[in-house]
Design an enzyme around this catalytic site. Structure first.
Site, PDB file in Angstrom:
ATOM      1  N   ASP A  15      50.633  41.131  39.875  1.00  0.00           N
ATOM      2  CA  ASP A  15      50.554  41.016  41.332  1.00  0.00           C
ATOM      3  C   ASP A  15      49.470  40.007  41.669  1.00  0.00           C
ATOM      4  OD1 ASP A  15      51.195  41.522  43.962  1.00  0.00           O
ATOM      5  OD2 ASP A  15      49.940  43.283  44.122  1.00  0.00           O
ATOM      6  N   ASP A  61      42.442  41.317  44.594  1.00  0.00           N
ATOM      7  CA  ASP A  61      42.742  41.779  45.947  1.00  0.00           C
ATOM      8  C   ASP A  61      41.531  42.528  46.480  1.00  0.00           C
ATOM      9  OD1 ASP A  61      45.249  40.743  45.599  1.00  0.00           O
ATOM     10  OD2 ASP A  61      46.335  42.608  45.975  1.00  0.00           O
ATOM     11  N   ASP A  73      49.554  48.411  41.101  1.00  0.00           N
ATOM     12  CA  ASP A  73      50.208  47.167  41.511  1.00  0.00           C
ATOM     13  C   ASP A  73      50.318  46.127  40.407  1.00  0.00           C
ATOM     14  OD1 ASP A  73      50.628  48.056  44.079  1.00  0.00           O
ATOM     15  OD2 ASP A  73      48.733  47.265  44.832  1.00  0.00           O
ATOM     16  N   ARG A  90      47.287  31.155  47.763  1.00  0.00           N
ATOM     17  CA  ARG A  90      46.331  32.244  48.021  1.00  0.00           C
ATOM     18  C   ARG A  90      45.027  32.069  47.240  1.00  0.00           C
ATOM     19  NH1 ARG A  90      49.698  37.943  48.718  1.00  0.00           N
ATOM     20  NH2 ARG A  90      51.158  37.194  50.302  1.00  0.00           N
TER      21      ARG A  90
END
EC number: 4.2.2.2
Length: 455
Positions: free
Chosen positions: A271, A275, A247, A327
């Protein structure tokens, strides 16, 4: 005072249907090896989940209060610590190290840190508190910054180190710029310790923690991470497999448990920066510095991944800095304790999510951008008010500047009908207030540690 044991965790009492991760996660061929790793990882997720998360958040605040009480405490009981940090003046008796946060104060004052590197593993707090990384293994010294062989990596390279099938504490012989040709797949029981050198993972692929446990990543730069094309890549000492395109995450945590990311500086990934998805839990992200990015942290990958109800993550003592958009984190399901972070920049929002996550925001500083429509710290995505009004999103002792505000929801003091070993209210420890965050996060990001000197 918000009592964490009272609101947090109504979902704990609910029945939880565990769904084995179905996403292939860049594994082109799911052979017996990966099937077994996945099975082991799911078991680790279930075992690592803490059914009493309020005990963990209270434990964190206990140590944060203790670190701030620099005059010392003889009787370190919960009863004695009830007043720690409540209006008392602190005394600087030991130079700048008296002002460190609870994690840093555990090790940074030791001028012989380089002779006792593994002391670091005793210092983690929060949901990742059981992480030890490579503490039980030997030191491995990376001497070569190259990454030329993805199947039989050269001894002395970082890819060779992280794919060994035993605990290792990985350090670096000198400062290095490492361009990873493809994602760096890390195995169980590893510490990547960049202290004493300037280590840059840059210009290539990022780090992958997939179906693994017990990993520490400390004091490295991760910047300008690109997607990897995939292909045959070693993923353990005895196995390699075919991977699809990665990613472009800085650090991808997939079905991993007991992970601690500390004093990392991250900039500009293709990205996400970090994560954590597909059953990842027991994670602490601390003392790190983030700049120049859109989607910083994603916790919970899709609305279908109900295994992420087991997700428990602490985000503490970090600085969310210049040119960030959103985020910080964005959460699905699970529980995130966001405590004593400095949010000096965002463009859209700071903390968001959907699918009924529990978000406990304590003692953070939020400085809103000049954009009038972006002053709200929080964002519930793709969810109408009648649904999200019952979600437990709580703010306690946060510090709001330039018009910033946090929209709370849920019931802050509604005890679960069947709490399991709750912390009695009279013993609960208050978080450090957001007014102290600048001091607590002043050294976020990589440190310039030198052997023989306090770090």
């Amino acid at each position: 005072m918000v009592n964490l044991g009272s609101y947090v965790f109504v979902f704990v009492a609910l029945s939880l249907t565990v769904v084995v991760p179905s996403v292939q996660a860049h594994i082109a061929e799911y052979d017996e090896y990966w099937t077994q790793r996945q099975t082991n990882a799911l078991r680790e997720t279930l075992e690592s989940y803490d059914p009493n998360p309020e005990n963990v958040t209270d434990h964190f605040n206990y140590h944060a209060a203790l670190a701030m009480e620099t005059t010392g405490i003889v009787n370190e009981t919960r009863r004695d610590l009830r007043q720690v940090g409540r209006g008392k003046k602190t005394t600087r008796r030991g130079g700048r190290f008296e002002s460190l946060n609870a994690i840093d104060k555990c090790w940074r004052g030791d001028k012989n840190w380089d002779k006792n590197r593994k002391k670091l593993a005793d210092c983690v707090l929060g949901f990742g508190r059981k992480t030890t990384g490579g503490k039980n293994g030997p030191i491995y010294v990376v001497t070569d910054p190259s990454d030329n062989d993805l199947l039989k990596p050269k001894p002395g390279t970082i890819r060779h180190a992280v794919t060994r099938d035993r605990p290792l504490w990985i350090i670096f012989a000198r400062s290095m710029i490492i361009k990873l040709q493809q994602e760096l797949i890390i195995t169980n029981d590893k510490t990547i310790d960049g202290r004493g050198a300037k280590i840059y993972i840059t210009g290539g692929a990022g780090l992958t923690l997939q179906f693994v446990r017990n990993v520490i990543i400390h004091n490295i730069h991760i910047k300008q991470i690109k997607r990897g094309a995939g292909g045959l890549i070693i993923d353990s000492e005895q196995h390699f497999g075919l991977r699809t395109v990665s990613d472009g995450d800085g650090i991808n945590i997939f079905g991993a448990t007991n992970v601690w990311i500390d004093h990392v500086s991250m900039t500009d990934c293709s990205d996400g920066m970090i994560d954590a998805i597909m059953g990842s839990t027991a994670i602490t992200i601390s003392n790190s510095h983030f700049t120049d990015h859109d989607e910083v942290m994603l916790f919970g990958g899709t609305n279908k991944d109900v295994i992420d109800k087991k997700m428990q993550i602490t985000v503490a003592f970090n600085h969310f800095g210049k040119r960030l958009k959103q985020r910080m984190p964005r959460v699905r399901f699970g529980l995130v304790h966001v405590v004593n972070n400095d949010y000096t920049h965002w463009e859209m929002y700071a903390i968001g999510g959907n699918m009924n996550p529990t978000i406990i925001s304590q003692g953070n500083r939020f400085i809103a951008p000049p954009i009038e429509d972006s002053k709200q710290v929080t964002k519930r995505e793709y969810t109408p008010y009648p649904e999200w009004k019952s979600w437990n999103w709580q703010s306690e002792k946060d510090y709001f500047l330039n018009g910033a505000y946090f929209v709370q929801s849920g019931k802050a003091n509604a005890w679960s009908a069947t709490p399991k070993n709750p912390i009695p209210r009279k013993f609960a420890i208050r978080p450090q207030p957001g007014t102290k965050v600048r001091r607590l996060t002043k050294d976020a990001g990589t440190l310039g540690c030198k052997p023989g000197k306090s770090c």
